[in-house]
Design an enzyme around this catalytic site. Structure first.
Site, PDB file in Angstrom:
ATOM      1  N   HIS A   1       0.827  -1.210   0.000  1.00 29.07           N
ATOM      2  CA  HIS A   1       0.000   0.000   0.000  1.00 29.07           C
ATOM      3  C   HIS A   1       0.863   1.263   0.000  1.00 29.07           C
ATOM      4  O   HIS A   1       0.696   2.149  -0.855  1.00 29.07           O
ATOM      5  CB  HIS A   1      -0.927  -0.010   1.221  1.00 29.07           C
ATOM      6  CG  HIS A   1      -1.781   1.198   1.361  1.00 29.07           C
ATOM      7  ND1 HIS A   1      -3.098   1.237   0.981  1.00 29.07           N
ATOM      8  CD2 HIS A   1      -1.508   2.448   1.845  1.00 29.07           C
ATOM      9  CE1 HIS A   1      -3.599   2.436   1.211  1.00 29.07           C
ATOM     10  NE2 HIS A   1      -2.652   3.194   1.755  1.00 29.07           N
ATOM     11  N   GLU A   2       1.769   1.339   0.957  1.00 34.31           N
ATOM     12  CA  GLU A   2       2.594   2.547   1.040  1.00 34.31           C
ATOM     13  C   GLU A   2       3.510   2.683  -0.174  1.00 34.31           C
ATOM     14  O   GLU A   2       3.794   3.798  -0.625  1.00 34.31           O
ATOM     15  CB  GLU A   2       3.413   2.539   2.333  1.00 34.31           C
ATOM     16  CG  GLU A   2       2.577   2.617   3.592  1.00 34.31           C
ATOM     17  CD  GLU A   2       1.604   3.788   3.611  1.00 34.31           C
ATOM     18  OE1 GLU A   2       1.900   4.834   2.990  1.00 34.31           O
ATOM     19  OE2 GLU A   2       0.535   3.664   4.232  1.00 34.31           O
TER      20      GLU A   2
ATOM     21  N   HIS B   1       3.345   6.856  -6.741  1.00 40.48           N
ATOM     22  CA  HIS B   1       2.592   8.042  -7.153  1.00 40.48           C
ATOM     23  C   HIS B   1       3.496   9.283  -7.136  1.00 40.48           C
ATOM     24  O   HIS B   1       3.384  10.159  -8.000  1.00 40.48           O
ATOM     25  CB  HIS B   1       1.403   8.225  -6.212  1.00 40.48           C
ATOM     26  CG  HIS B   1       0.305   9.077  -6.748  1.00 40.48           C
ATOM     27  ND1 HIS B   1      -0.799   9.418  -6.004  1.00 40.48           N
ATOM     28  CD2 HIS B   1       0.119   9.674  -7.954  1.00 40.48           C
ATOM     29  CE1 HIS B   1      -1.600  10.170  -6.720  1.00 40.48           C
ATOM     30  NE2 HIS B   1      -1.068  10.356  -7.898  1.00 40.48           N
TER      31      HIS B   1
END
Length: 689
Positions: free
Chosen positions: A477-478, A484
């Protein structure tokens, strides 16, 4: 006090990749550095505001995006250190500087001459011949100023500035209070009777936590690090100790005295409502959601209620199964919050043949880091090249140069994976530098420096760190957030990377979680820490089945927290509510199932009160899950989780576009249509697959 000439924060950083010279930076450097950088930044703002030339895109919007590079460089370092490697001196500096930094922001956003130029340019945007990204920047900057009070009358603008300064103080205090309660608690386990039920990996982590706190040989320690307390609650046979640990975990921020967050949160809520009312909104929730994909509290409530109704039915089925198990093993009585995880684990073992001690050896941290890097290469052509000679702010932190498929450097990645007493809890992505091609007049580019912080319980000295399946999901997730930031490819910093609407920012992170369970990824990387054997297919299937079976509990805990967030920020009575009473009344009204609890209680709900980014915004994880579940189906439809054409669209419109494209349009460009909710409901096991 250090002089400007001797202050490393104010000198050119001739370090590799422009990394901060962490070894030279001391807490006392920040106050004078900020003082200097604020003056410089305000001088740049005044030059833009009083430019004798008529306002145009370059001399107003682009110039504003460029302004304050030194200030932001220092700010990024400061906030990263106060979160990841704080100290009493840094915490003191944080308390002193928070209102001053808020005042600096107000001096910019409430600069009337600057806003008049921006407002005039915004009024001409239809006829100014702007490129799409230029227009997007102008519109976002203009909205930033309006939402910060630029159109208010003078007296209200002054009050707005006072409120933002006070909020900065309170939000800083809230986070420091939580850290004080977390770092101040240690449950010491002495002897086999107090270790009953704990598997080897939990004992190893508890031994390491005790060693880090200089406890006597043979003592084990349970801390409030999630990666330690959750396994303790899952496996410990000592109900009395589970209750003690659970009460410490859930009462953070709720103890009378200097670290009591109840009056802090109440004042934060009162001031947020005052800000929202001054800007014409009925509540802070209305204000916060006006600049979101959801748009209104009603839209959020519709989504949350759809999920809540299904989740409470699911958790009732799960409770019945746990009660049947209780009867089978000779236990009786109500299932309390400190019992649920243990019973659920026992049921998982019976129903699916799953034992966390069987699972964790297949998820060593080093292997999982290799897995996220491998997925990034297969999807986007990235390579993460370790740079062991480069020092960060703590020996735990590993530094990587990130290169694209052609071998060009696209950024720097710092990985900080372990829990420490001087590090805030949770997991997060942050940046030391954001990507931009607007770094100086006439051009110039800056590459991003991205950090991932996790709080995994370190393995015993000389032993590998083993992750739970949920820990591995957090790592992915991180890392999705990290991508991004790293893949951002826009011209203007205001539009770069994660500078997107809050209910879009979780899409890249949650979408990346899907690759954790892809068979090719698991076969390559989920290998037994001792034998190197790949994880068996049967174990993978059991993991997936068990994950779906447990979703009622997890979904209720999350959705209740999101409903609580929306309700308390929809509160419209001046003065702010008593947060403990409000929480109890709301949970009784919505019918929170007994024994389940919340992801976050209000006195330690840092998403809401340590800053404002997720205030009236905790729902965004579910909103983004609608997008990520539907979005990953694009790969399923293509028949390949690494399909090049789908990956290229994902790269261009989700990971690289930042806020240069309106988020709904960006998703449609990737997916070809709006998202459907059904894939998310199936993913959570709330409807039949």
């Amino acid at each position: 006090m250090p002089t400007a000439a001797g202050n490393p924060l104010l000198q050119p950083w001739d370090t590799p990749f422009g990394l901060p010279p962490f070894e030279s930076i001391r807490p006392e450097h920040f106050a004078p550095a900020f003082e200097h950088a604020c003056r410089e930044h305000l001088a740049e703002i005044e030059a833009i505001a009083h430019d004798p030339a008529p306002p145009d895109f370059e001399n107003t919007a682009a110039a504003l995006d460029r302004a304050g590079r030194l200030f932001h460089r220092i700010e990024h370092v400061f906030h990263n250190l106060t979160a990841s490697a704080t100290s009493p001196a840094l915490q003191q500096a944080e308390r002193e500087l928070a209102p001053r930094l808020a005042a600096h922001a107000s001096a910019i956003y409430l600069n009337r001459a600057l806003f008049e130029r921006l407002d005039a340019l915004h009024a001409q945007r239809e006829s100014a011949g702007l490129a799409p990204e230029q227009r997007r920047l102008l519109e976002r900057l203009h909205l930033d100023f309006v939402r910060a009070g630029a159109r208010l009358p003078q007296a209200q603008r002054m009050r707005h500035a006072q409120i933002t300064e006070r909020l900065a103080e309170l939000q800083t205090r809230f986070g420091q209070n939580v850290l004080a309660d977390e770092s101040g608690f240690v449950l010491e386990l002495r002897g086999e009777a107090e270790l009953a039920g704990l598997p080897d990996f939990v004992r190893a982590a508890a031994r390491q936590a005790a060693a880090e706190r200089s406890l006597p040989e043979g003592v084990h320690a349970v801390t409030l690090s999630r990666s330690l307390i959750v396994p303790f609650l899952t496996f410990s046979e000592r109900r009395d100790l589970r209750e003690q640990a659970w009460r410490a975990w859930t009462s953070r921020g709720e103890h009378p005295g200097e670290h009591d967050n109840r009056p802090v949160a109440r004042e934060i809520l009162a001031l947020r409502l005052e800000l929202a009312r001054a800007l014409g909104y009925a509540s802070y929730a209305d204000y916060a959601l006006a600049d979101s994909m959801a748009g209104t509290p009603a839209a959020v409530d519709r989504l949350l209620q759809q999920v809540w109704q299904r989740a409470t039915l699911a958790v009732a089925r799960e409770r019945a199964a746990l009660q049947t198990l209780q009867a089978a093993i000779g236990e009786a009585g109500a299932i309390e919050p400190w019992d649920w995880r243990r019973l659920a684990e026992r049921l998982r073992q019976r129903r699916f043949g799953l034992d966390e001690a069987e699972v964790k050896p297949y998820f060593p941290l080093d292997r999982m880091v290799e897995a996220v890097f491998d997925c990034a290469q297969r999807l986007f052509g990235l390579r993460f090249v370790a740079q062991p000679a480069l020092r960060a702010y703590h020996p735990d932190v590993k530094v990587y140069e990130v290169r694209d498929a052609a071998g060009a450097t696209v950024g720097v990645f710092l990985h900080d994976n372990f829990a420490r007493p001087n590090k805030r809890s949770g997991a997060w992505m942050s940046q030391l530098r954001m990507q931009t091609r607007n770094a100086a007049p006439g051009g110039g580019s800056e590459l991003p420096i991205v950090l991932n912080n996790n709080n995994f319980a370190r393995g015993a000295a000389g032993e590998p760190t083993l992750l739970s399946f949920d820990d591995a999901r957090t790592l992915f997730h991180e890392f999705g957030h990290g991508l991004h930031g790293l893949l951002s490819s826009v011209t203007y910093e205001r539009l770069a990377g994660t500078n997107v609407r809050r209910d879009f920012v979780e899409l890249p992170s949650q979408l990346f979680e899907h690759w954790l369970t892809e068979p090719t990824v698991l076969k390559a990387h989920a290998r037994h820490v001792h034998t190197n054997a790949p994880i068996p297919d049967t174990l993978v299937e059991r993991l997936k089945a068990a994950h779906r079976a447990d979703q009622g509990y997890d979904t209720v805990r999350y959705t209740a927290s999101a409903l609580l967030d929306m309700a308390i920020h929809a509160h419209t009575e001046p003065g702010g509510p008593d947060i403990t009473a409000f929480e109890g009344e709301l949970l009784a009204r919505i019918g929170l199932p007994e024994g389940v609890g919340l992801n976050h209680r209000l006195p330690h709900f840092q998403h809401l009160f340590s800053g404002d980014a997720y205030a009236a915004g905790y729902y965004v994880y579910l909103w983004a899950e609608v997008l990520d579940a539907d979005g990953f189906d694009a790969f399923a439809e293509a028949g390949d989780p690494f399909d090049p054409a789908v990956a290229q669209r994902l790269h261009r419109y989700v990971y690289a576009a930042g806020d240069s494209i309106e988020p709904g349009a960006a998703y449609r460009a990737f997916r070809g249509r709006d998202a459907a909710i059904e894939p998310m409901l199936r993913q959570r096991g709330l409807v039949e697959a």
